[in-house]
Structure formats: C-alpha cells, structure tokens
Design an enzyme around this catalytic site. Structure first.
Site, PDB file in Angstrom:
ATOM      1  N   ASP A  87       0.849  -1.182   0.000  1.00 25.83           N
ATOM      2  CA  ASP A  87       0.000   0.000   0.000  1.00 25.83           C
ATOM      3  C   ASP A  87       0.893   1.244   0.000  1.00 25.83           C
ATOM      4  O   ASP A  87       1.824   1.350   0.807  1.00 25.83           O
ATOM      5  CB  ASP A  87      -0.895  -0.004   1.234  1.00 25.83           C
ATOM      6  N   ASP A 130     -20.029   5.013  14.714  1.00 27.93           N
ATOM      7  CA  ASP A 130     -19.468   6.317  14.364  1.00 27.93           C
ATOM      8  C   ASP A 130     -20.424   7.041  13.416  1.00 27.93           C
ATOM      9  O   ASP A 130     -21.648   6.870  13.509  1.00 27.93           O
ATOM     10  CB  ASP A 130     -18.093   6.095  13.710  1.00 27.93           C
ATOM     11  N   ASP A 139     -10.401   1.547  -0.969  1.00 36.26           N
ATOM     12  CA  ASP A 139      -9.614   0.783  -0.005  1.00 36.26           C
ATOM     13  C   ASP A 139     -10.486   0.097   1.036  1.00 36.26           C
ATOM     14  O   ASP A 139      -9.977  -0.578   1.924  1.00 36.26           O
ATOM     15  CB  ASP A 139      -8.606   1.704   0.693  1.00 36.26           C
ATOM     16  N   HIS A 181     -15.564  10.954   9.442  1.00 32.18           N
ATOM     17  CA  HIS A 181     -14.834  10.462  10.610  1.00 32.18           C
ATOM     18  C   HIS A 181     -14.863   8.939  10.690  1.00 32.18           C
ATOM     19  O   HIS A 181     -13.832   8.288  10.871  1.00 32.18           O
ATOM     20  CB  HIS A 181     -15.440  11.080  11.871  1.00 32.18           C
ATOM     21  N   ASN A 204      -2.975  -4.367  -1.178  1.00 27.99           N
ATOM     22  CA  ASN A 204      -3.713  -4.337  -2.438  1.00 27.99           C
ATOM     23  C   ASN A 204      -3.188  -3.270  -3.391  1.00 27.99           C
ATOM     24  O   ASN A 204      -3.800  -2.988  -4.421  1.00 27.99           O
ATOM     25  CB  ASN A 204      -5.208  -4.106  -2.177  1.00 27.99           C
ATOM     26  N   TYR A 260     -15.246   3.969  31.662  1.00 26.10           N
ATOM     27  CA  TYR A 260     -15.903   2.771  32.180  1.00 26.10           C
ATOM     28  C   TYR A 260     -14.883   1.638  32.321  1.00 26.10           C
ATOM     29  O   TYR A 260     -14.039   1.444  31.445  1.00 26.10           O
ATOM     30  CB  TYR A 260     -17.040   2.335  31.266  1.00 26.10           C
ATOM     31  N   VAL A 262     -14.126  -1.195  29.392  1.00 31.67           N
ATOM     32  CA  VAL A 262     -13.576  -0.889  28.071  1.00 31.67           C
ATOM     33  C   VAL A 262     -12.059  -0.783  28.139  1.00 31.67           C
ATOM     34  O   VAL A 262     -11.468  -0.727  29.221  1.00 31.67           O
ATOM     35  CB  VAL A 262     -14.163   0.420  27.506  1.00 31.67           C
ATOM     36  N   ASP A 278      -5.940   3.160  29.732  1.00 34.82           N
ATOM     37  CA  ASP A 278      -5.357   1.812  29.801  1.00 34.82           C
ATOM     38  C   ASP A 278      -4.070   1.673  28.992  1.00 34.82           C
ATOM     39  O   ASP A 278      -3.094   1.117  29.481  1.00 34.82           O
ATOM     40  CB  ASP A 278      -6.376   0.780  29.310  1.00 34.82           C
ATOM     41  N   SER A 337      -9.248   9.580  18.564  1.00 39.29           N
ATOM     42  CA  SER A 337     -10.164   8.849  17.679  1.00 39.29           C
ATOM     43  C   SER A 337      -9.400   7.927  16.744  1.00 39.29           C
ATOM     44  O   SER A 337      -9.915   6.891  16.316  1.00 39.29           O
ATOM     45  CB  SER A 337     -10.987   9.821  16.826  1.00 39.29           C
TER      46      SER A 337
END
Length: 950
Positions: free
Chosen positions: A132, A167, A176, A204, A218, A308, A311, A334, A358
């Site tokens: 790529d 999202d 792609d 987004h 590819n 939370y 997650v 985390d 994000s």
C-alpha cells in the site's frame, strides 16, 4: 476540534458544536484556536528512532572499480591481511573478513582508490511488507512504533474478526474499503446498511474504519491494522459528528447481537450515562471487546465511555511514542497508541490525515482483532488484559495516568518476544526540582523543561523589600507540527507554601503571569503543564519588578514539602526506605497504611510496609517489609490525610521512582532426569519482576554451553520445566540454564549433566519348542568409559510375533557387572527388548530387539508298526498349543532326506488329527506330520514313525 485533512490533496478542519446532552467524537473537543488556523499538508509521518541494525562484526562487502586487474584487487586486500571469502553470487561485490572491526575496515577501504563501494553486511529480518503506497513510502511508519509489522508475521487476522465502527458511518464504496464491510445498521434511523454501501455523511467513521481494517497489500491507499479483518458500519453520529446516548447505545447493542468481535467507539464526552454503560456491559457479555478513544481534552477530566472499567481506553502518542498535548489523561486510561499524523480512508475516493485519540483507538481495535485471531478462546477481559500487560512502559515508570500500562505492543500481544520499554527522559536521580525543598533558585529568569509527563517544577525567589513583582512562565512558541505544545500553569506560594496567586488561561504556547504585592521573604513558584504532556523544548520562568500588583489573600496550603526518592528517580537501591516531609502539621492518627501507601507501579498492588510519622520533624516514613524487587517502578501515594487543624486532604499527592536493574540470580533446584534418549528438566525461578526469558541450552559431552546462544536450543520461555527428546544414543549431555530480564541482563548459568548409556541384549537360544525355556540377558554400561552401571532398574518387554503391542514382563535391577536376566517359557514366538528409563544421573536407552522362535509340538502315534500288503495304517495325534482349524500335513520320506506331502487335514476343535494310509507296495515307510509356521509360531514336526509292509 478534530484535525482532519485530505491526504496529499488539501487540508480542512471540521468543528462540531455539540449540545451538552450529546456525546461527540473524542476529537471534537476544543483545541487551541491557533491549531484551527494551521493548514498542514500530509507528508511522511514521523519515524520512530530504531535500534541500530545488526551486521556481521568482522566482514564487509566490497565492489572494486571496473577495469582493475586481479592483482590490483588482491593487493588492496592482502596489504590489510584480509581474507577473500568470494564473490557474492550474481553481484559484483566480494565479501572479505577481518579479525578487527568491520566498521574500521569499512572506513579504511572506502578511502582506497581501487574501491568503488564498501558496505557492512547487514542482518535483516523477515517481515510482512504491504505494498500500500502510504505504508510503502513511510507515511504509516507510526505502525512500527507499536510493532504492527512484526505482528503481521505471526498473524494477519481472520475474516471472522468483525470490528464494529460505531461512528458517523463508513464509506464502504471507497476503493480501499471495498469488500471489507459487512451488513451494518443506522441506529439514528433504525434502518439497515447494506454491505459495501456508503453510509458516512461526515468522514470520521470512514477514517476510523480504514485505520482498523482497510484493504491491506492491495497496492492502494493505506494498510489497515487488522490485515484480513472485516468492518461492521454502525451509524450513531450525524453529519455534524454528534450523537445521542440512546443512538450510540442502540448501535452498540445491535453490533454485539450481530457478531461484532470488537466494537470501536472513537467518541466521548465528560458526562456519565447509565444507558451507555449498560450497553457496553451488554456487549461485553456477548463476547465483544470494546475499545474507546480517551478523548482530546488535554486534561484530566474523565471522559465517557472511556472511563468505564469494562472498556479499553486509548490515549494518543506521536510516532515516537510520546504523549500528545491533546490526549486526555487519568487513572482510567489503559494504553496509548499513535494518534498524530494518522492517514486513512475518507469520503469519495479521498484519503485523509488527522490527529486525535479517535485515530489511536482503531489501531488498538485492529490489534485486538489480531489477538483474537491468534487466541480465539480468550474472553474480552482476557484480550484487554493481554493488550495491557504486553504494553511497553513509557513516561513515568509503571502504570500512570498518561499512558496507562504503556504504549501498545502488537507483536508482544500476539505472542512475539517483548522488547525494551521506552526510555524515561530524566536522569537516574530524578527531577532536580520536583518538590519545594529542592526548588531551583530564581534570581531574574531561568529555563526549565517539562521533561516527563506529569512533571512539576518548583522555583524559589526572595525579594529584599516590599515591592510589586510579576512572575511569568513563557513556553516555547506554538508549533502546529509539534505534538507536545505546552499549556503552562503557574502558581506562587509563600514560605509556608500557602497559595498566593495562580494563572491558567488555558492557551497552548501562551505565557502565564501573576502580579503580586509581596513583602520581603521567600516565595515559591510551581510550573506544570495542563495537558500533562512532556514538552522537551525549554520554557522560561522569570520574576521581575512590576508597576503594580495585588495584595494576595492566603489560600490553600500545600501538603508536601519534600519526598524521597525524588520524583521519576531511577536506579534506586533495593534497600530504599521512602519518606515524605509534610509542610502541614499532620494529625498523626490520620497517618496509616490507608493514607500513606507505597504501590507497585507495575501492578498497582500495595507493597507491605510499616508507616510511621514523626510529629516533630513532620516526616512520614514507609519501611518496606522486605527488600524491594529490582527494576520495578513504585509510586508513593498520599490521600485522605488530615491536619491538626481538622482540614482534610482534598486530592492526592503522588511521586514515582524505580529500583536498580540488577543482574538476575541464577535459577535454583536445577534438575535434569534422563528419559529414554530424552531428558526432563525442571528449575525454580529466582525472584524476578521483569522476566523476559528462561533459556536452556545443551551440549554433547561434559562441557556446558559457554553462553545462552551456544550449544543446542532446548527451551526458551517463561516456565519452570522443559523436555528434550531425540538425544543421540549413548552420548553424554551437559545442560545449562540462564535467566534473562527485559533489559537484557543475563543471570549466571546453572549446570547439570547426564551420562549416556547403552543396553545390550542376548538370549540362551534363538529357537525352542513349545514348553521349552529361554533366558533373556541384558547389560547396562556407559559407553564413554565402558564401565558397567549397577543398581539400576531395567524393564524387559515382550511382543508376540506378528503383533505391535509390547507387554512389560519384569523389572530386574542391574548387578555389579551391569547384568540383568529374565527366564521364561514363552507360549509363542516372541520379540524381547530391554528398556532403561534413565535416572537423575543417566540417560535412558533401549536395546536391540531379540527374537526367539517357538515351534509347535506335535504328538504322533501309528496304529501298527508292521502289517501285510493291502492293510491300512493310521497315524494320529495333537498339536500343542491348540491350533484348531489350521492345516497339518502327513509327509513321507521319499529318499535323500526329502519329505513329500501326502495328505492334509484341518485340525479338529481339540487340535487333533488322524490320517489313514494304505501302502501299495512292500517296503518300510517313514512318516511324520508337519504343522506350517504361522504368525506367532515356528513350523512344527512330529516324531518320525515307520511301518513295515510285507
């Protein structure tokens, strides 16, 4: 604001105005206005500083100039005493070796007029290299920071790993992303999204999807992390990038119900919402791993759903693994992953480059898909646990609010070898001005740096008379291409560390100032960074007379004046006894093991320690119950204290340090027990907190391998036992075991040896009749000396001829001459073999197979031994053991030792036979009965009987 630009083509920014009742992208939170006006074209992404590439230390590759004679070339080598190892086939390069340094030789030969080119002979590793363009040209080098290419060498994921992108939707028609999306769901309109459809009206979600699992290798666009994964588009955010909790929750639940293995939530906000928490708990129960962006507030405000516990909350770094200025932080983070200059798919056929947590989260989601492919039975909690414990420590040592457990390590997460942690950017003694007691003197101005995430710097100054002063901190200029622009906070305290004034306008790259009317005395200045990031560019702190100032009220007093060791100190002795000097008079009854704690920075567990407090010196001491483990981070935590005036500590104070990295101790109880041309090994690991590998090697003979890379590999792992098979029969072996820690230090070797053996076999006879006896002998010796081995149990096994099952017959013990014996009356032809199973001193072995044939026994009787011509004689008898139903033959001697079959008969149920013969001439006739050999008995013959016919 989300930094979100067209890749290569143009740049634009997208601002979302979000009602407080909504949750928006993690990237849509306000960033400094200066960043809004900056337009950056996408160029090559930052490259992580790599380890030096390995090369042959004693050879180089040389290409001579064209047209030179062989003599000239030889002279260039011979005058330096170099050895020509020959031409590299298919090239014009010659490999030459030296006893000295390859780099020195490279330098010398590069100056030789006969030489056109000289290079080191580099060592390279196999790695998956997608074609790529963005990856090929280095725009995705941030994937190397988290070792995704190495992870691809172990697993490229699976089409069964479906990543739900909850999202703005996904552009499934993007070149792609074609073929990567499965059927999805629009949670806003409660309608289906067809596989391959474009459901994104903002961009987004498409970018998030491409990061996680764009088509890889590819030849187009970008490489997705989950090489062969699939994307489930779930639209829960609108064209402005905003969405309500109810829609997001509905989308999460739909994804979990429809087979999503990973759910990516690159969205968030500061308010807790039970409906969202319930949806995530539901998804966990359905087996989905939920990965959430930590947020882009650039402060410690908790973001939801990232905060939370169910997650995996992901912070953002640059390509070098340094925390970005915008990444939200807190004890709920985390891990961290690159989120600066990330390239991916967009709307239409465009490609975008953007910054934000994000875009860190889908990198982790892609790696989670790789982990679930490599370990399909792991639960969501186990996947999250694996991603956390395999992360590489960064920033303050141990678990911290900025990186959590550290920077994602994809290769280690899918089972690859761990690598070194990211280096903490302070000296071993820690921050020099981390507390007021070590404040740096400030006459007029000086410079400092926010050297580590969460760094706090203290200064002190002393005006000689009452005067208005302005204290100012000026960070390095705002640079939109720099991921760690400082957002400084400034506070001024009196000599008792009571707050007099503070400034925090909240602008990146902007100065902060406090103007005060101060009498003569000593004053303290505290400088920190609101974003928590480490801006290694110097800032300037100054104090100067001013035209006016305010008379400050006395505010909150600091609790801590000093702490030892210093914050971020490394290499501290194992006998370290941490202490804290309080500024306030602390109520002694509030100083307990609950309020003054020493925590293991790697696990968060409390370190057993005695806490004492001296009211006169105001010093609290934590005395560990045992010496601290080496190379381990620790955190001093003060919370819930009370002073003598009754005031309670509102927040908490923390300080970190780590212990010296010592050479690991050798393993103990190293035991090697011989098996049959095999060995079982076991050992007890030393006390070690940073175990990388246990390495076991073997060498034939009585000399141990000289190091952990010599000899023959037996084991490399983290366990406490191993086995090795296929040892050479009769050879001696010496084993050595080392422990290596994560910094590469290797323990002394522990050594054990085993002596090889041989086992001989013989029998008193190779053939006998049924009912006869045989003795099977064995002899156990060590072939290196020929000495007999006494006192060892040997097993003799028998196998009925024609079968494959061996049966243990006896286990005698070898005599002083190494001999064993077993006597038996075999009922059928039998193979015999001796087994020596080995011991703590000897390797086991087996003898050759010795076969003993057992023939059937035939009784025979003639009805008469003399008769007249024309009469009939009967020959009858039985076959032992019974072979009822098999055929026997009556044979007559026809001369010269030749026997001829005359008649045949099937044995009766009692294994008997009876033949009737009527001779046709006068003579003496000789008869016998023949039973042919079968699977388990040799051929048998009866006694010869004769009859005279007259």
């Amino acid at each position: 604001m989300m930094s979100f630009r067209r890749y290569i083509v143009a740049a634009f920014a997208l601002v979302a105005l979000v009602p407080t009742s909504q949750i928006a992208f993690a990237d849509s939170q306000p960033k400094p206005p200066e960043r809004l006006t900056y337009e950056r074209f996408a160029g090559p992404a930052r490259q992580q500083t790599a380890d030096k590439q390995k090369y042959d230390q004693h050879s180089v590759l040389v290409r001579f100039k064209s047209g030179l004679s062989a003599t000239t070339k030889d002279r260039a080598l011979s005058k330096r005493n170099l050895r020509n190892l020959g031409t590299v086939r298919g090239t014009s390069f010659v490999k030459v070796s030296t006893t000295g340094s390859a780099t020195d030789l490279q330098r010398q030969l590069s100056q030789d007029p006969a030489v056109s080119r000289v290079t080191l002979d580099y060592q390279r590793q196999v790695t998956a290299t997608p074609n790529d363009p963005a990856y090929y040209y280095g725009d995705q080098n941030y994937l190397k920071t988290v070792r995704v290419p190495q992870a691809w060498d172990r697993t490229k994921g699976s089409t069964s790993q479906v990543i739900a992108v909850v999202d703005t939707g996904v552009n499934g028609a993007q070149e792609d992303l074609k073929g990567r999306t499965v059927a999805g769901y629009n949670a806003i309109t409660n309608t289906a999204i067809a596989a391959g459809a474009s459901s994104d009206d903002e961009g987004h979600g498409s970018m998030v999807a491409g990061i996680a699992s764009a088509n890889t290798n590819n030849g187009l666009g970008v490489a997705g992390v989950a090489w062969t994964g699939r994307i489930m588009p779930v639209k829960a955010l609108d064209s402005q990038g905003s969405g309500y909790d109810s829609d997001i929750a509905r989308g999460v639940i739909w994804a979990a119900d429809h087979g999503a293995k990973i759910i990516n939530l690159s969205l968030g906000g500061p308010e807790d919402a039970t409906v969202l928490h319930d949806a995530i708990t539901y998804a966990n129960g359905k087996g989905a791993v939920v990965v959430v962006a930590a947020g882009n507030e650039g402060d410690g405000t908790p973001q939801y759903p990232a905060a939370y516990p169910e997650v995996l909350a992901v912070g953002a770094t640059d390509a070098a693994g340094n925390l970005t200025e915008f990444s939200s932080y807190g004890d709920w983070v985390d891990v961290a992953a690159p989120g600066f200059g990330i390239v991916s798919t967009g709307l239409g056929q465009d490609y975008y480059v953007g910054d934000g947590t994000s875009f860190s989260a889908p990198i982790v989601s892609g790696v989670a898909a790789l982990v679930r492919s490599a370990y399909p039975t792991l639960t969501p909690a186990q996947v999250i646990g694996r991603l956390k414990v395999t992360a590489r420590d960064a920033g303050p040592r141990g678990i911290d609010p900025y990186y959590g457990y550290g920077v994602l390590d994809a290769f280690a997460a899918v089972g690859g070898a761990r690598t070194s942690d990211f280096t903490q950017r302070t000296g071993g003694t820690g921050e020099p001005n981390d507390v007021p007691a070590r404040a740096t003197a400030l006459a007029t101005s000086t410079t400092g740096t926010i050297a580590v995430e969460g760094d706090v710097d203290w200064y002190h100054f002393a005006p000689t008379g009452a005067t208005p002063v302005t204290v100012r901190v000026a960070p390095a200029r705002l640079d939109p291409s720099w991921p760690q622009n400082a957002n400084p906070m400034l506070a001024v305290y009196d000599q008792d560390l009571q707050l007099l004034g503070q400034a925090d306008a909240g602008s990146y790259g902007a100065s902060e100032a406090v103007s005060l009317n101060l009498p003569a005395g000593t004053y303290y200045v505290k400088v920190s960074n609101r974003s928590g990031a480490a801006d290694t560019r110097p800032y300037t702190v100054s104090v100067a007379s001013s035209a006016s100032g305010v008379t400050p009220p006395v505010g909150e007093q600091e609790w801590v004046r000093s702490a030892a060791p210093a914050d971020f100190a490394t290499g501290q002795p194992l006998a370290t006894v941490p202490s804290v000097t309080f500024q306030r008079a602390v109520d002694a009854s509030s100083v307990t093991t609950d309020t003054v704690r020493l925590l293991n920075g790697r696990t968060g567990a409390a370190v057993p320690a005695t806490v004492t407090y001296n009211s006169d010196t105001r010093i609290g001491t934590l005395t560990p119950s045992a010496a601290l483990p080496d190379n381990t981070p620790f955190r001093i935590v003060l919370s819930g204290l009370r002073d003598t005036g009754g005031a309670n500590q509102a927040g908490q104070y923390t300080s970190t340090f780590s212990t010296v990295d010592t050479v690991p101790s050798a393993v103990s109880n190293f035991k090697v027990t011989g098996g049959t041309r095999a060995a079982a090994l076991s050992w007890t690991l030393p006390s070690i907190t940073d175990l990388d590998q246990v390495i076991v090697r073997a060498a034939t003979g009585n000399t141990a391998p000289s190091g952990p890379t010599t000899g023959t590999a037996v084991y490399a792992g983290t366990g406490s036992s191993a086995t090795i098979t296929g040892l050479v029969s009769g050879a001696n072996y010496t084993f050595a075991v080392w422990v290596r820690d994560r910094s590469g230090k290797v323990s002394p070797a522990s050594v054990a040896r085993l002596v090889g053996t041989t086992v001989a076999v013989s029998t008193t006879t190779a053939a006998l009749n049924y009912g006869g006896s045989v003795t099977v002998y064995g002899k156990l010796v060590r072939p290196d000396t020929g000495a007999a081995i006494a006192g060892q149990p040997l097993q003799v096994y028998g196998r009925r001829k024609g079968t494959s099952t061996w049966t243990l017959l006896a286990t005698p013990t070898s005599s002083g001459t190494g001999l064993v014996a077993f006597s038996t009356k075999p009922a059928y032809s039998t193979d015999y073999q001796w087994y020596y199973r080995g011991s703590a001193a000897y390797i086991g072995n087996t003898s050759a197979v010795r076969s003993v044939g057992v023939a059937t026994t035939l009784s025979s009787t003639l009805s008469t031994t003399s008769m007249a011509l024309g009469g009939t004689v009967h020959m009858y008898g039985t076959v032992t053991p019974s072979h009822a139903g098999q055929t026997v033959y009556l044979q007559r001697l026809v001369g010269n030792g030749v026997w001829q079959n005359m008649l045949s008969q099937t044995l009766t149920s009692t294994s008997g036979y009876s033949f009737a013969v009527k001779p046709s001439s006068r003579s003496t006739f000789y008869f016998r009965v023949y039973k042919p050999a079968d699977a388990d008995h040799a051929a048998g013959y009866s006694a010869i009987r004769n009859v005279r016919v007259y």
